[in-house]
Motif scaffolding. Structure first.
Motif, short mmCIF file in Angstrom:
data_model
loop_
_atom_site.label_atom_id
_atom_site.label_comp_id
_atom_site.label_asym_id
_atom_site.label_seq_id
_atom_site.Cartn_x
_atom_site.Cartn_y
_atom_site.Cartn_z
N LEU A 1 -15.37 1.82 -4.38
CA LEU A 1 -14.26 2.15 -4.75
C LEU A 1 -13.78 3.47 -4.15
CD1 LEU A 1 -14.70 1.12 -8.40
CD2 LEU A 1 -13.17 0.02 -6.89
N GLU A 2 -14.43 4.31 -3.68
CA GLU A 2 -13.90 5.55 -2.89
C GLU A 2 -13.16 4.91 -1.73
OE1 GLU A 2 -14.90 9.64 -1.02
OE2 GLU A 2 -16.53 8.47 -1.24
N ILE A 3 -13.93 4.02 -0.97
CA ILE A 3 -13.28 3.52 0.32
C ILE A 3 -12.00 2.82 0.07
CG2 ILE A 3 -13.69 1.70 1.96
CD1 ILE A 3 -16.62 2.11 1.80
N CYS A 4 -12.00 2.01 -1.12
CA CYS A 4 -10.77 1.63 -1.54
C CYS A 4 -9.45 2.21 -1.90
CB CYS A 4 -10.82 0.53 -2.61
SG CYS A 4 -12.00 -0.92 -2.52
N PHE A 5 -10.17 3.47 -2.62
CA PHE A 5 -9.20 4.60 -3.08
C PHE A 5 -8.38 5.19 -1.57
CE2 PHE A 5 -9.58 9.39 -3.12
CZ PHE A 5 -8.21 9.60 -3.87
N ALA A 6 -9.33 5.62 -0.72
CA ALA A 6 -8.89 6.30 0.53
C ALA A 6 -7.92 5.46 1.36
CB ALA A 6 -10.07 6.77 1.32
N MET A 7 -8.49 4.19 1.53
CA MET A 7 -7.47 3.22 2.31
C MET A 7 -6.33 3.12 1.60
SD MET A 7 -9.28 2.74 5.01
CE MET A 7 -8.37 1.57 5.67
N GLY A 8 -6.29 3.09 0.55
CA GLY A 8 -5.21 2.80 -0.62
C GLY A 8 -4.01 3.91 -0.19
N LEU A 9 -4.56 5.03 -0.16
CA LEU A 9 -3.72 5.98 0.35
C LEU A 9 -2.63 5.97 1.56
CD1 LEU A 9 -5.95 9.35 -0.38
CD2 LEU A 9 -3.99 8.40 -1.59
N GLY B 1 2.82 7.88 0.60
CA GLY B 1 3.36 8.95 -0.03
C GLY B 1 3.46 8.65 -1.43
N PHE B 2 2.64 7.65 -1.94
CA PHE B 2 3.11 7.34 -3.50
C PHE B 2 4.39 6.86 -3.61
CE2 PHE B 2 -0.92 9.51 -4.07
CZ PHE B 2 -1.76 8.62 -4.52
N THR B 3 5.24 6.22 -2.81
CA THR B 3 6.43 5.75 -2.73
C THR B 3 6.56 4.27 -3.01
OG1 THR B 3 6.72 5.56 -0.39
CG2 THR B 3 7.30 7.63 -1.29
N ARG B 4 5.38 3.49 -2.89
CA ARG B 4 5.02 2.06 -2.87
C ARG B 4 4.40 1.93 -4.32
NH1 ARG B 4 2.66 -0.77 1.45
NH2 ARG B 4 3.57 -2.43 0.70
N LEU B 5 4.97 1.06 -5.50
CA LEU B 5 4.54 1.06 -6.84
C LEU B 5 3.01 0.35 -6.75
CD1 LEU B 5 4.72 1.39 -9.57
CD2 LEU B 5 5.71 -0.83 -10.09
N TRP B 6 3.15 -0.88 -6.15
CA TRP B 6 1.88 -1.41 -6.54
C TRP B 6 0.49 -0.85 -5.73
CZ3 TRP B 6 1.62 -2.97 -11.03
CH2 TRP B 6 2.70 -3.57 -11.73
N PRO B 7 0.82 -0.42 -4.73
CA PRO B 7 -0.51 0.18 -3.83
C PRO B 7 -0.63 1.41 -4.46
CG PRO B 7 1.21 -0.50 -2.18
CD PRO B 7 1.96 -0.80 -3.48
N SER B 8 0.14 2.06 -4.90
CA SER B 8 -0.08 3.35 -5.63
C SER B 8 -0.85 3.15 -6.99
CB SER B 8 1.02 4.33 -6.08
OG SER B 8 2.04 4.54 -4.93
N VAL B 9 -0.55 1.99 -7.78
CA VAL B 9 -1.46 1.69 -8.96
C VAL B 9 -2.50 1.37 -8.60
CG1 VAL B 9 -1.48 0.17 -11.03
CG2 VAL B 9 0.82 1.30 -10.35
N GLY B 10 -2.77 0.62 -7.38
CA GLY B 10 -4.02 0.01 -7.24
C GLY B 10 -5.04 1.37 -6.80
N ALA C 1 -8.62 2.73 -8.37
CA ALA C 1 -9.81 2.64 -7.41
C ALA C 1 -10.31 4.00 -7.71
CB ALA C 1 -9.38 2.29 -6.23
N ALA C 2 -9.35 5.24 -7.72
CA ALA C 2 -9.87 6.56 -7.87
C ALA C 2 -10.48 6.71 -9.10
CB ALA C 2 -9.05 7.31 -7.53
N ALA D 1 -11.63 4.60 -11.34
CA ALA D 1 -13.10 3.80 -11.48
C ALA D 1 -14.12 4.34 -10.79
CB ALA D 1 -12.77 2.22 -11.12
N SER D 2 -13.64 4.77 -9.50
CA SER D 2 -14.94 5.40 -8.84
C SER D 2 -15.26 6.66 -9.60
CB SER D 2 -14.28 5.93 -7.20
OG SER D 2 -15.29 6.47 -6.63
N LEU D 3 -14.62 7.60 -9.91
CA LEU D 3 -15.00 8.86 -10.64
C LEU D 3 -15.85 8.41 -11.82
CD1 LEU D 3 -11.72 11.16 -10.05
CD2 LEU D 3 -14.23 11.13 -8.97
N TRP D 4 -15.37 7.39 -12.62
CA TRP D 4 -15.97 7.08 -13.61
C TRP D 4 -17.37 6.50 -13.47
CZ3 TRP D 4 -18.35 2.64 -16.01
CH2 TRP D 4 -18.82 2.81 -17.20
N LEU D 5 -17.38 5.91 -12.38
CA LEU D 5 -18.84 5.06 -11.91
C LEU D 5 -19.80 6.43 -11.45
CD1 LEU D 5 -17.94 1.85 -10.32
CD2 LEU D 5 -19.20 2.10 -12.24
N MET D 6 -19.05 7.37 -10.95
CA MET D 6 -19.90 8.52 -10.49
C MET D 6 -20.50 9.31 -11.31
SD MET D 6 -20.74 10.24 -7.81
CE MET D 6 -20.63 11.66 -6.75
#
Length: 104
Positions: free
Chosen positions: A12-20, A25-34, A38-39, A41-46
């Motif tokens: 999920l960290e890979i998903c988070f980093a690639m999602g950035l 720059g957090f100007t696109r809603l759905w990629p930002s939400v995803g 991911a971030a 969920a990654s932290l919770w699993l960690m």
């Protein structure tokens, strides 16, 4: 089970980093939400993984999975360099992650 949590957190960290890259720059809603999901969920699993794995090992493995995964994804998706030196360095990260798993 801790190692399963840690592997999932790393993926999920890979998903988070690639999602950035896709949030623009957090100007696109759905990629930002995803990316934020991911971030989170990654932290919770960690945190779950750290119940059974020492913090230093867990963090190093988590970042190793993320760094390796993002580097490989960058090569595949964004035509980033796949030079022998870069591949060798990724191999060193993988060796370090495997070494930490074996040592703990």
């Amino acid at each position: 089970m801790s190692w399963v949590y840690l592997l999932a957190a790393g993926l999920l960290e890979i998903c988070f980093a690639m999602g950035l890259k896709y949030t623009e720059g957090f100007t696109r809603l759905w990629p930002s939400v995803g990316t934020m999901l991911a971030a989170g969920a990654s932290l919770w699993l960690m945190t779950q993984a750290m119940k059974g794995i020492p913090v230093g090992t867990a963090y190093a493995v988590w970042t190793g999975i993320g760094a390796t995964g993002v580097a490989v994804a960058g090569m595949l998706l964004f035509a980033e360099s796949a030079s022998p030196a870069r591949l060798a360095c990724i191999g060193l990260i993988v060796a370090g992650v495997v070494g930490l798993k074996l040592a703990s």
